[in-house]
Design a protein around this motif. Structure first.
Motif, PDB file in Angstrom:
ATOM      1  N   GLU A 124       5.283   5.152  -1.387  1.00 14.92           N
ATOM      2  CA  GLU A 124       5.533   6.186  -2.389  1.00 14.92           C
ATOM      3  C   GLU A 124       5.728   5.564  -3.776  1.00 14.92           C
ATOM      4  O   GLU A 124       6.453   4.577  -3.915  1.00 14.92           O
ATOM      5  CB  GLU A 124       6.781   6.981  -1.998  1.00 14.92           C
ATOM      6  CG  GLU A 124       6.911   8.303  -2.688  1.00 14.92           C
ATOM      7  CD  GLU A 124       5.914   9.333  -2.150  1.00 14.92           C
ATOM      8  OE1 GLU A 124       5.565   9.273  -0.966  1.00 14.92           O
ATOM      9  OE2 GLU A 124       5.503  10.199  -2.942  1.00 14.92           O
ATOM     10  N   GLY A 125       5.075   6.130  -4.761  1.00 12.16           N
ATOM     11  CA  GLY A 125       5.203   5.644  -6.126  1.00 12.16           C
ATOM     12  C   GLY A 125       4.182   4.585  -6.492  1.00 12.16           C
ATOM     13  O   GLY A 125       3.948   4.332  -7.662  1.00 12.16           O
ATOM     14  N   ASP A 126       3.577   3.963  -5.487  1.00 14.43           N
ATOM     15  CA  ASP A 126       2.556   2.932  -5.719  1.00 14.43           C
ATOM     16  C   ASP A 126       2.981   1.949  -6.802  1.00 14.43           C
ATOM     17  O   ASP A 126       2.203   1.622  -7.697  1.00 14.43           O
ATOM     18  CB  ASP A 126       1.211   3.579  -6.097  1.00 14.43           C
ATOM     19  CG  ASP A 126       0.665   4.450  -4.976  1.00 14.43           C
ATOM     20  OD1 ASP A 126       0.831   4.071  -3.806  1.00 14.43           O
ATOM     21  OD2 ASP A 126       0.082   5.505  -5.274  1.00 14.43           O
ATOM     22  N   SER A 127       4.205   1.488  -6.731  1.00 18.14           N
ATOM     23  CA  SER A 127       4.726   0.626  -7.791  1.00 18.14           C
ATOM     24  C   SER A 127       5.798  -0.305  -7.242  1.00 18.14           C
ATOM     25  O   SER A 127       6.535   0.058  -6.338  1.00 18.14           O
ATOM     26  CB  SER A 127       5.326   1.495  -8.884  1.00 18.14           C
ATOM     27  OG  SER A 127       6.124   0.728  -9.740  1.00 18.14           O
ATOM     28  N   SER A 186       9.311   1.165  -8.980  1.00 17.85           N
ATOM     29  CA  SER A 186       9.868   2.490  -8.706  1.00 17.85           C
ATOM     30  C   SER A 186      10.857   2.411  -7.548  1.00 17.85           C
ATOM     31  O   SER A 186      11.042   1.363  -6.937  1.00 17.85           O
ATOM     32  CB  SER A 186       8.752   3.474  -8.349  1.00 17.85           C
ATOM     33  OG  SER A 186       8.288   3.215  -7.032  1.00 17.85           O
ATOM     34  N   ASP A 187      11.466   3.545  -7.250  1.00 14.85           N
ATOM     35  CA  ASP A 187      12.386   3.612  -6.111  1.00 14.85           C
ATOM     36  C   ASP A 187      11.642   3.738  -4.793  1.00 14.85           C
ATOM     37  O   ASP A 187      12.268   3.801  -3.738  1.00 14.85           O
ATOM     38  CB  ASP A 187      13.338   4.798  -6.263  1.00 14.85           C
ATOM     39  CG  ASP A 187      14.331   4.591  -7.391  1.00 14.85           C
ATOM     40  OD1 ASP A 187      14.799   3.454  -7.563  1.00 14.85           O
ATOM     41  OD2 ASP A 187      14.635   5.567  -8.098  1.00 14.85           O
ATOM     42  N   ASP A 207      10.214   4.840  -1.517  1.00 12.25           N
ATOM     43  CA  ASP A 207      10.513   5.946  -0.610  1.00 12.25           C
ATOM     44  C   ASP A 207      12.000   6.313  -0.598  1.00 12.25           C
ATOM     45  O   ASP A 207      12.418   7.113   0.214  1.00 12.25           O
ATOM     46  CB  ASP A 207      10.017   5.626   0.803  1.00 12.25           C
ATOM     47  CG  ASP A 207      10.698   4.407   1.409  1.00 12.25           C
ATOM     48  OD1 ASP A 207      11.553   3.774   0.722  1.00 12.25           O
ATOM     49  OD2 ASP A 207      10.393   4.080   2.565  1.00 12.25           O
TER      50      ASP A 207
END
Ligand code: ZN
Length: 109
Positions: free
Chosen positions: A30-33, A36-37, A39
């Motif tokens: 999730e977020g592909d980064s 980021s947080d 999942d």
């Protein structure tokens, strides 16, 4: 799903994946980064892109500077049914909390 055209994804594990969304889980990528947080689950390894098929060798590691490999065995990735093994403990915890908060005890009118 069973009977579907893509055999490596048609053994039923998509039902586990989709039910887990219903139970409150996000994708492990999730977020592909890497900033980021992700999942929002602390014990799933950071993962920048979803997994295609079952990458056995070389091991899939989208963040080689971090200690763990991509969670390709996790139901919340996009690996094949054969590859899936389970969830991380905090994913179990999230599902139980979401069940208690949003699902249990709610009766449709
Ligand atoms: Zn999904």
């Amino acid at each position: 799903m069973p009977g579907g055209g893509e055999l490596s994804y048609a053994q039923g594990m998509a039902a586990v994946h989709e039910t887990s969304h219903w139970m409150g889980l996000l994708h492990t990528f999730e977020g592909d980064s890497c900033t980021s947080d992700g999942d929002f689950i602390a014990d799933t390894p950071q993962q920048s892109v979803s997994t295609d098929q079952y990458p056995r060798s070389p091991a899939k590691d989208t963040y080689p500077d971090q200690p763990r490999l991509d969670p390709i065995y996790n139901y919340m990735d996009y690996s094949t049914d054969e590859c899936y093994e389970g969830f991380m403990p905090m994913q179990h915890q999230r599902m139980m909390e979401m069940w208690a908060m949003h699902r249990a005890g709610h009766v449709a009118a």
